[in-house]
Design an enzyme around this catalytic site. Structure first.
Site, short mmCIF file in Angstrom:
data_model
loop_
_atom_site.label_atom_id
_atom_site.label_comp_id
_atom_site.label_asym_id
_atom_site.label_seq_id
_atom_site.Cartn_x
_atom_site.Cartn_y
_atom_site.Cartn_z
N SER A 140 32.87 60.43 -10.16
CA SER A 140 31.98 61.28 -9.35
C SER A 140 31.91 62.66 -9.97
O SER A 140 32.89 63.13 -10.58
CB SER A 140 32.53 61.42 -7.92
N TYR A 153 40.12 63.63 -3.06
CA TYR A 153 39.07 62.73 -3.57
C TYR A 153 38.65 63.15 -4.97
O TYR A 153 38.59 62.33 -5.89
CB TYR A 153 37.87 62.76 -2.63
N1 NDP Z 1 27.57 57.64 -2.56
C1 NDP Z 1 27.87 58.75 -3.20
O1 NDP Z 1 27.35 59.85 -2.87
C2 NDP Z 1 28.81 58.72 -4.33
C3 NDP Z 1 29.68 57.63 -4.51
N2 NDP Z 1 30.55 57.65 -5.56
C4 NDP Z 1 31.48 56.55 -5.78
O2 NDP Z 1 30.76 55.33 -5.84
C5 NDP Z 1 31.61 54.25 -5.50
C6 NDP Z 1 30.91 53.36 -4.50
O3 NDP Z 1 30.75 54.12 -3.33
P1 NDP Z 1 29.48 53.95 -2.36
O4 NDP Z 1 28.74 52.72 -2.70
O5 NDP Z 1 28.77 55.24 -2.30
O6 NDP Z 1 30.25 53.79 -0.99
P2 NDP Z 1 30.17 52.71 0.19
O7 NDP Z 1 31.11 53.22 1.22
O8 NDP Z 1 28.78 52.42 0.53
O9 NDP Z 1 30.80 51.41 -0.49
C7 NDP Z 1 32.14 51.41 -0.83
C8 NDP Z 1 32.51 50.01 -1.26
O10 NDP Z 1 33.90 49.97 -1.51
C9 NDP Z 1 34.48 48.95 -0.70
N3 NDP Z 1 35.82 49.34 -0.25
C10 NDP Z 1 36.15 50.41 0.49
N4 NDP Z 1 37.47 50.40 0.74
C11 NDP Z 1 37.97 49.27 0.16
C12 NDP Z 1 39.25 48.68 0.08
N5 NDP Z 1 40.31 49.22 0.67
N6 NDP Z 1 39.38 47.53 -0.61
C13 NDP Z 1 38.31 46.97 -1.21
N7 NDP Z 1 37.07 47.47 -1.17
C14 NDP Z 1 36.91 48.61 -0.48
C15 NDP Z 1 33.53 48.79 0.48
O11 NDP Z 1 33.55 47.49 0.97
P3 NDP Z 1 34.37 46.98 2.27
O12 NDP Z 1 34.28 48.05 3.32
O13 NDP Z 1 33.65 45.71 2.60
O14 NDP Z 1 35.77 46.77 1.80
C16 NDP Z 1 32.19 49.01 -0.17
O15 NDP Z 1 31.73 47.82 -0.74
C17 NDP Z 1 32.90 54.89 -4.97
O16 NDP Z 1 33.90 54.84 -5.97
C18 NDP Z 1 32.49 56.34 -4.71
O17 NDP Z 1 33.59 57.24 -4.83
C19 NDP Z 1 30.61 58.71 -6.45
C20 NDP Z 1 29.76 59.78 -6.29
C21 NDP Z 1 28.81 59.85 -5.23
N1 LIG Z 2 31.24 60.19 -2.50
C1 LIG Z 2 30.58 61.45 -2.54
C2 LIG Z 2 31.26 62.40 -1.66
O1 LIG Z 2 31.61 62.03 -0.55
C3 LIG Z 2 30.58 62.03 -3.91
O2 LIG Z 2 31.42 61.62 -4.72
O3 LIG Z 2 29.72 62.89 -4.16
#
Ligand code: NDP
Ligand SMILES: N[C@@H](C=O)C(=O)O
Length: 262
Positions: A140, A153
Protein backbone atom coordinates in the site's frame (compact mmCIF):
# COMPACT_ATOMS: atom_id res chain seq x y z
CA UNK A 1 -6.97 -28.47 -16.96
CA UNK A 2 -5.15 -25.38 -18.19
CA UNK A 3 -1.65 -25.67 -19.63
CA UNK A 4 -0.89 -22.37 -17.92
CA UNK A 5 0.45 -22.29 -14.34
CA UNK A 6 -2.23 -22.26 -11.65
CA UNK A 7 -2.64 -19.11 -9.61
CA UNK A 8 -3.18 -19.14 -5.83
CA UNK A 9 -4.86 -15.95 -4.58
CA UNK A 10 -5.32 -15.05 -0.93
CA UNK A 11 -8.13 -12.72 0.06
CA UNK A 12 -10.05 -13.83 -3.02
CA UNK A 13 -13.59 -13.66 -1.64
CA UNK A 14 -14.03 -9.96 -2.39
CA UNK A 15 -12.31 -6.74 -3.39
CA UNK A 16 -8.92 -6.72 -5.08
CA UNK A 17 -8.44 -10.46 -4.70
CA UNK A 18 -11.75 -11.29 -6.35
CA UNK A 19 -10.85 -9.13 -9.36
CA UNK A 20 -7.44 -10.77 -9.59
CA UNK A 21 -9.30 -14.10 -9.70
CA UNK A 22 -11.52 -12.88 -12.54
CA UNK A 23 -8.60 -11.53 -14.54
CA UNK A 24 -6.41 -14.63 -14.23
CA UNK A 25 -9.38 -16.87 -15.03
CA UNK A 26 -10.06 -14.70 -18.08
CA UNK A 27 -6.43 -15.34 -19.11
CA UNK A 28 -7.08 -19.08 -18.85
CA UNK A 29 -5.36 -19.91 -15.58
CA UNK A 30 -6.75 -22.48 -13.16
CA UNK A 31 -7.18 -20.97 -9.72
CA UNK A 32 -6.91 -21.77 -6.03
CA UNK A 33 -8.88 -19.18 -4.03
CA UNK A 34 -8.32 -18.72 -0.31
CA UNK A 35 -10.25 -16.61 2.22
CA UNK A 36 -12.52 -17.16 5.22
CA UNK A 37 -15.92 -16.62 3.58
CA UNK A 38 -16.70 -19.96 1.91
CA UNK A 39 -20.08 -18.82 0.61
CA UNK A 40 -18.51 -15.96 -1.29
CA UNK A 41 -15.62 -18.12 -2.48
CA UNK A 42 -17.99 -20.78 -3.82
CA UNK A 43 -20.16 -18.22 -5.59
CA UNK A 44 -17.12 -16.63 -7.25
CA UNK A 45 -15.68 -20.03 -8.18
CA UNK A 46 -18.95 -21.10 -9.80
CA UNK A 47 -19.12 -17.92 -11.87
CA UNK A 48 -15.52 -18.19 -13.02
CA UNK A 49 -15.90 -21.87 -13.99
CA UNK A 50 -19.04 -20.92 -15.94
CA UNK A 51 -17.62 -17.81 -17.57
CA UNK A 52 -14.12 -19.00 -18.41
CA UNK A 53 -14.11 -22.79 -18.24
CA UNK A 54 -11.17 -22.94 -15.85
CA UNK A 55 -10.71 -25.17 -12.83
CA UNK A 56 -11.25 -23.29 -9.56
CA UNK A 57 -10.54 -24.80 -6.15
CA UNK A 58 -11.53 -22.98 -2.98
CA UNK A 59 -9.66 -23.32 0.28
CA UNK A 60 -11.45 -21.77 3.27
CA UNK A 61 -8.57 -20.30 5.24
CA UNK A 62 -8.19 -17.94 8.16
CA UNK A 63 -4.60 -16.79 7.72
CA UNK A 64 -4.43 -15.85 11.39
CA UNK A 65 -4.88 -19.54 12.29
CA UNK A 66 -1.50 -21.31 12.10
CA UNK A 67 -2.95 -24.70 11.09
CA UNK A 68 -4.94 -23.16 8.26
CA UNK A 69 -1.95 -21.11 7.11
CA UNK A 70 0.14 -24.28 7.25
CA UNK A 71 -2.24 -26.09 4.92
CA UNK A 72 -1.82 -23.31 2.36
CA UNK A 73 1.95 -23.40 2.80
CA UNK A 74 1.93 -27.15 2.11
CA UNK A 75 -0.15 -26.61 -1.02
CA UNK A 76 2.30 -24.01 -2.30
CA UNK A 77 5.29 -26.16 -1.45
CA UNK A 78 3.96 -29.38 -2.99
CA UNK A 79 1.62 -28.53 -5.89
CA UNK A 80 3.88 -28.02 -8.91
CA UNK A 81 0.92 -26.73 -10.95
CA UNK A 82 0.96 -23.52 -8.90
CA UNK A 83 3.18 -21.02 -10.70
CA UNK A 84 1.81 -17.72 -9.35
CA UNK A 85 1.14 -16.62 -5.76
CA UNK A 86 -0.94 -13.48 -5.23
CA UNK A 87 -0.38 -12.43 -1.61
CA UNK A 88 -3.38 -10.12 -1.39
CA UNK A 89 -5.24 -10.84 1.86
CA UNK A 90 -4.96 -8.02 4.34
CA UNK A 91 -6.74 -5.78 6.81
CA UNK A 92 -6.24 -2.16 7.78
CA UNK A 93 -7.27 -2.33 11.42
CA UNK A 94 -9.23 0.35 13.24
CA UNK A 95 -8.21 3.50 15.09
CA UNK A 96 -4.75 4.76 15.95
CA UNK A 97 -1.96 3.04 17.83
CA UNK A 98 -3.33 3.99 21.26
CA UNK A 99 -6.70 2.50 20.31
CA UNK A 100 -5.16 -0.88 19.42
CA UNK A 101 -4.56 -3.61 21.99
CA UNK A 102 -1.41 -5.74 21.77
CA UNK A 103 -3.61 -8.57 20.46
CA UNK A 104 -5.04 -6.34 17.72
CA UNK A 105 -1.53 -5.27 16.73
CA UNK A 106 -0.45 -8.91 16.64
CA UNK A 107 -3.50 -9.81 14.56
CA UNK A 108 -2.62 -7.19 11.93
CA UNK A 109 0.99 -8.32 11.85
CA UNK A 110 -0.11 -11.95 11.65
CA UNK A 111 -2.27 -11.37 8.59
CA UNK A 112 -0.38 -8.63 6.73
CA UNK A 113 3.18 -9.76 7.48
CA UNK A 114 3.48 -13.29 8.90
CA UNK A 115 1.07 -14.97 6.51
CA UNK A 116 2.47 -13.16 3.46
CA UNK A 117 6.06 -13.94 4.41
CA UNK A 118 5.37 -17.58 5.27
CA UNK A 119 3.50 -18.20 2.03
CA UNK A 120 6.36 -16.59 0.10
CA UNK A 121 8.87 -18.76 1.98
CA UNK A 122 6.80 -21.87 1.29
CA UNK A 123 6.79 -21.39 -2.47
CA UNK A 124 10.06 -19.58 -3.23
CA UNK A 125 12.40 -22.61 -3.05
CA UNK A 126 10.25 -24.55 -5.54
CA UNK A 127 10.03 -21.55 -7.88
CA UNK A 128 13.79 -20.95 -7.65
CA UNK A 129 14.58 -24.61 -8.33
CA UNK A 130 12.30 -24.53 -11.37
CA UNK A 131 13.78 -21.23 -12.58
CA UNK A 132 10.34 -19.69 -12.94
CA UNK A 133 7.31 -18.49 -10.99
CA UNK A 134 5.82 -15.21 -9.77
CA UNK A 135 5.01 -13.78 -6.37
CA UNK A 136 2.77 -10.70 -6.23
CA UNK A 137 2.67 -8.94 -2.84
CA UNK A 138 -0.05 -6.37 -2.33
CA UNK A 139 1.31 -3.54 -0.21
CA UNK A 140 0.00 0.00 0.00
CA UNK A 141 1.12 3.59 -0.47
CA UNK A 142 0.37 3.87 3.24
CA UNK A 143 3.61 1.93 3.73
CA UNK A 144 5.39 5.08 2.53
CA UNK A 145 3.31 7.50 4.61
CA UNK A 146 3.56 7.50 8.41
CA UNK A 147 1.82 10.87 8.13
CA UNK A 148 -1.50 9.09 7.46
CA UNK A 149 -1.81 7.95 11.07
CA UNK A 150 -2.28 4.26 10.24
CA UNK A 151 0.93 3.34 12.02
CA UNK A 152 0.72 -0.40 12.47
CA UNK A 153 -1.03 -0.98 9.15
CA UNK A 154 1.47 1.22 7.36
CA UNK A 155 4.36 -0.55 9.08
CA UNK A 156 3.05 -3.89 7.83
CA UNK A 157 2.87 -2.48 4.32
CA UNK A 158 6.39 -1.07 4.58
CA UNK A 159 7.46 -4.63 5.40
CA UNK A 160 5.67 -5.89 2.28
CA UNK A 161 7.56 -3.40 0.09
CA UNK A 162 10.94 -4.16 1.67
CA UNK A 163 10.40 -7.93 1.52
CA UNK A 164 9.35 -7.70 -2.12
CA UNK A 165 12.38 -5.61 -3.09
CA UNK A 166 14.68 -7.96 -1.22
CA UNK A 167 13.12 -11.01 -2.87
CA UNK A 168 13.47 -9.38 -6.28
CA UNK A 169 17.21 -9.07 -5.66
CA UNK A 170 17.55 -12.61 -4.29
CA UNK A 171 15.15 -14.50 -6.54
CA UNK A 172 15.16 -12.45 -9.74
CA UNK A 173 18.50 -13.91 -10.90
CA UNK A 174 16.96 -17.37 -10.39
CA UNK A 175 14.11 -16.62 -12.78
CA UNK A 176 11.47 -15.77 -10.19
CA UNK A 177 9.46 -12.56 -10.69
CA UNK A 178 8.47 -10.68 -7.54
CA UNK A 179 6.11 -7.71 -7.78
CA UNK A 180 5.12 -5.26 -5.07
CA UNK A 181 1.78 -3.59 -5.81
CA UNK A 182 1.07 -0.35 -3.97
CA UNK A 183 -2.56 0.72 -4.30
CA UNK A 184 -3.92 3.91 -2.79
CA UNK A 185 -7.59 4.31 -1.80
CA UNK A 186 -9.52 1.71 -3.79
CA UNK A 187 -13.26 1.02 -3.62
CA UNK A 188 -13.50 -2.18 -1.57
CA UNK A 189 -14.94 -3.30 1.74
CA UNK A 190 -11.67 -2.71 3.56
CA UNK A 191 -12.82 0.81 4.39
CA UNK A 192 -16.06 -0.27 5.98
CA UNK A 193 -14.26 -3.12 7.73
CA UNK A 194 -11.84 -0.59 9.27
CA UNK A 195 -14.61 1.82 10.26
CA UNK A 196 -13.72 4.51 7.75
CA UNK A 197 -16.05 6.47 5.44
CA UNK A 198 -14.79 5.88 1.90
CA UNK A 199 -17.00 8.75 0.70
CA UNK A 200 -14.96 11.17 2.80
CA UNK A 201 -11.85 10.47 0.73
CA UNK A 202 -10.74 13.00 -1.91
CA UNK A 203 -10.29 10.33 -4.58
CA UNK A 204 -11.01 6.61 -4.78
CA UNK A 205 -9.94 4.24 -7.54
CA UNK A 206 -12.33 1.61 -8.83
CA UNK A 207 -11.09 -1.88 -8.03
CA UNK A 208 -11.20 -3.11 -11.64
CA UNK A 209 -9.00 -0.19 -12.70
CA UNK A 210 -6.54 -0.89 -9.88
CA UNK A 211 -6.13 -4.56 -10.72
CA UNK A 212 -5.94 -3.96 -14.48
CA UNK A 213 -3.16 -1.41 -13.85
CA UNK A 214 -1.37 -3.79 -11.48
CA UNK A 215 -1.53 -6.48 -14.16
CA UNK A 216 -0.09 -4.06 -16.73
CA UNK A 217 2.90 -3.74 -14.41
CA UNK A 218 2.92 -7.51 -13.93
CA UNK A 219 2.96 -8.12 -17.69
CA UNK A 220 5.97 -5.83 -18.12
CA UNK A 221 7.65 -7.43 -15.10
CA UNK A 222 7.79 -4.17 -13.17
CA UNK A 223 9.27 -4.69 -9.67
CA UNK A 224 7.22 -2.01 -7.90
CA UNK A 225 3.85 -1.10 -9.38
CA UNK A 226 2.11 2.01 -8.03
CA UNK A 227 -1.10 2.45 -10.06
CA UNK A 228 -2.15 5.75 -8.38
CA UNK A 229 1.23 7.46 -8.93
CA UNK A 230 0.92 9.29 -12.24
CA UNK A 231 4.47 10.69 -12.15
CA UNK A 232 6.72 7.60 -12.18
CA UNK A 233 9.68 9.98 -11.95
CA UNK A 234 8.81 10.68 -8.32
CA UNK A 235 9.29 7.02 -7.40
CA UNK A 236 12.48 6.86 -9.46
CA UNK A 237 13.84 9.96 -7.65
CA UNK A 238 12.87 8.44 -4.28
CA UNK A 239 14.71 5.23 -5.07
CA UNK A 240 17.73 7.14 -6.41
CA UNK A 241 17.96 9.21 -3.22
CA UNK A 242 17.58 6.08 -1.09
CA UNK A 243 20.27 4.09 -2.91
CA UNK A 244 22.62 7.11 -3.03
CA UNK A 245 22.71 7.04 0.80
CA UNK A 246 23.72 3.37 1.02
CA UNK A 247 27.50 3.72 0.44
CA UNK A 248 27.58 6.60 2.95
CA UNK A 249 26.38 4.43 5.86
CA UNK A 250 29.71 2.62 6.28
CA UNK A 251 31.59 5.06 8.55
CA UNK A 252 34.11 4.63 11.37
CA UNK A 253 33.20 8.00 12.94
CA UNK A 254 29.83 9.56 13.81
CA UNK A 255 28.68 12.49 11.72
CA UNK A 256 30.03 15.84 12.96
CA UNK A 257 26.49 17.04 13.75
CA UNK A 258 26.39 14.46 16.54
CA UNK A 259 29.77 15.44 18.07
CA UNK A 260 29.77 17.25 21.43
CA UNK A 261 30.29 20.98 21.01
CA UNK A 262 34.00 21.76 21.48
N1 NDP B 1 -8.79 -1.00 -0.80
C1 NDP B 1 -7.80 -0.15 -0.60
O1 NDP B 1 -8.01 1.09 -0.50
C2 NDP B 1 -6.42 -0.66 -0.48
C3 NDP B 1 -6.16 -2.01 -0.21
N2 NDP B 1 -4.87 -2.43 -0.09
C4 NDP B 1 -4.55 -3.82 0.19
O2 NDP B 1 -5.19 -4.65 -0.75
C5 NDP B 1 -5.38 -5.95 -0.21
C6 NDP B 1 -6.81 -6.40 -0.47
O3 NDP B 1 -7.64 -5.55 0.26
P1 NDP B 1 -9.10 -5.12 -0.25
O4 NDP B 1 -9.51 -5.98 -1.37
O5 NDP B 1 -9.11 -3.65 -0.40
O6 NDP B 1 -9.91 -5.44 1.06
P2 NDP B 1 -11.24 -6.30 1.33
O7 NDP B 1 -11.51 -6.11 2.78
O8 NDP B 1 -12.27 -5.99 0.34
O9 NDP B 1 -10.74 -7.80 1.08
C7 NDP B 1 -9.82 -8.36 1.95
C8 NDP B 1 -9.69 -9.82 1.59
O10 NDP B 1 -8.83 -10.43 2.55
C9 NDP B 1 -9.52 -11.51 3.15
N3 NDP B 1 -9.14 -11.65 4.55
C10 NDP B 1 -9.29 -10.74 5.54
N4 NDP B 1 -8.87 -11.25 6.70
C11 NDP B 1 -8.48 -12.53 6.45
C12 NDP B 1 -7.97 -13.59 7.24
N5 NDP B 1 -7.80 -13.46 8.56
N6 NDP B 1 -7.66 -14.74 6.63
C13 NDP B 1 -7.83 -14.89 5.31
N7 NDP B 1 -8.32 -13.94 4.50
C14 NDP B 1 -8.64 -12.77 5.08
C15 NDP B 1 -11.00 -11.19 3.00
O11 NDP B 1 -11.76 -12.35 2.91
P3 NDP B 1 -12.60 -13.02 4.12
O12 NDP B 1 -13.21 -11.92 4.93
O13 NDP B 1 -13.58 -13.87 3.37
O14 NDP B 1 -11.60 -13.81 4.89
C16 NDP B 1 -11.03 -10.51 1.65
O15 NDP B 1 -11.12 -11.47 0.64
C17 NDP B 1 -5.03 -5.83 1.27
O16 NDP B 1 -3.73 -6.36 1.50
C18 NDP B 1 -5.02 -4.32 1.52
O17 NDP B 1 -4.14 -3.94 2.57
C19 NDP B 1 -3.80 -1.56 -0.24
C20 NDP B 1 -4.03 -0.23 -0.50
C21 NDP B 1 -5.35 0.30 -0.65
N1 LIG C 1 -6.36 -0.12 2.86
C1 LIG C 1 -6.28 1.29 2.67
C2 LIG C 1 -6.43 1.97 3.97
O1 LIG C 1 -7.29 1.59 4.75
C3 LIG C 1 -4.98 1.71 2.09
O2 LIG C 1 -4.02 0.93 2.19
O3 LIG C 1 -4.94 2.81 1.53
Amino acid sequence: MSALPSVLITGASTGIGAVYADRFARRGHDLILAARDLTRLNALAARLRQDYGVAVDVVPTDLNVPAALGRLEALLHNDERIGVLINNAGAAGTGGFLDQSPDQVAQLIGLNITALARLSAAVAPRFAAAGRGAIVNVGSVVGLAPELGMTVYGATKAFVLFLSQGLQLELGPKGVYVQAVLPSATRTEIWERSGKDIDALPAVMEVDDLVDAALAGYDRREPVTIPPLHDAGQWEAFEAARTAMLPNFMQSQPAPRYRAAA
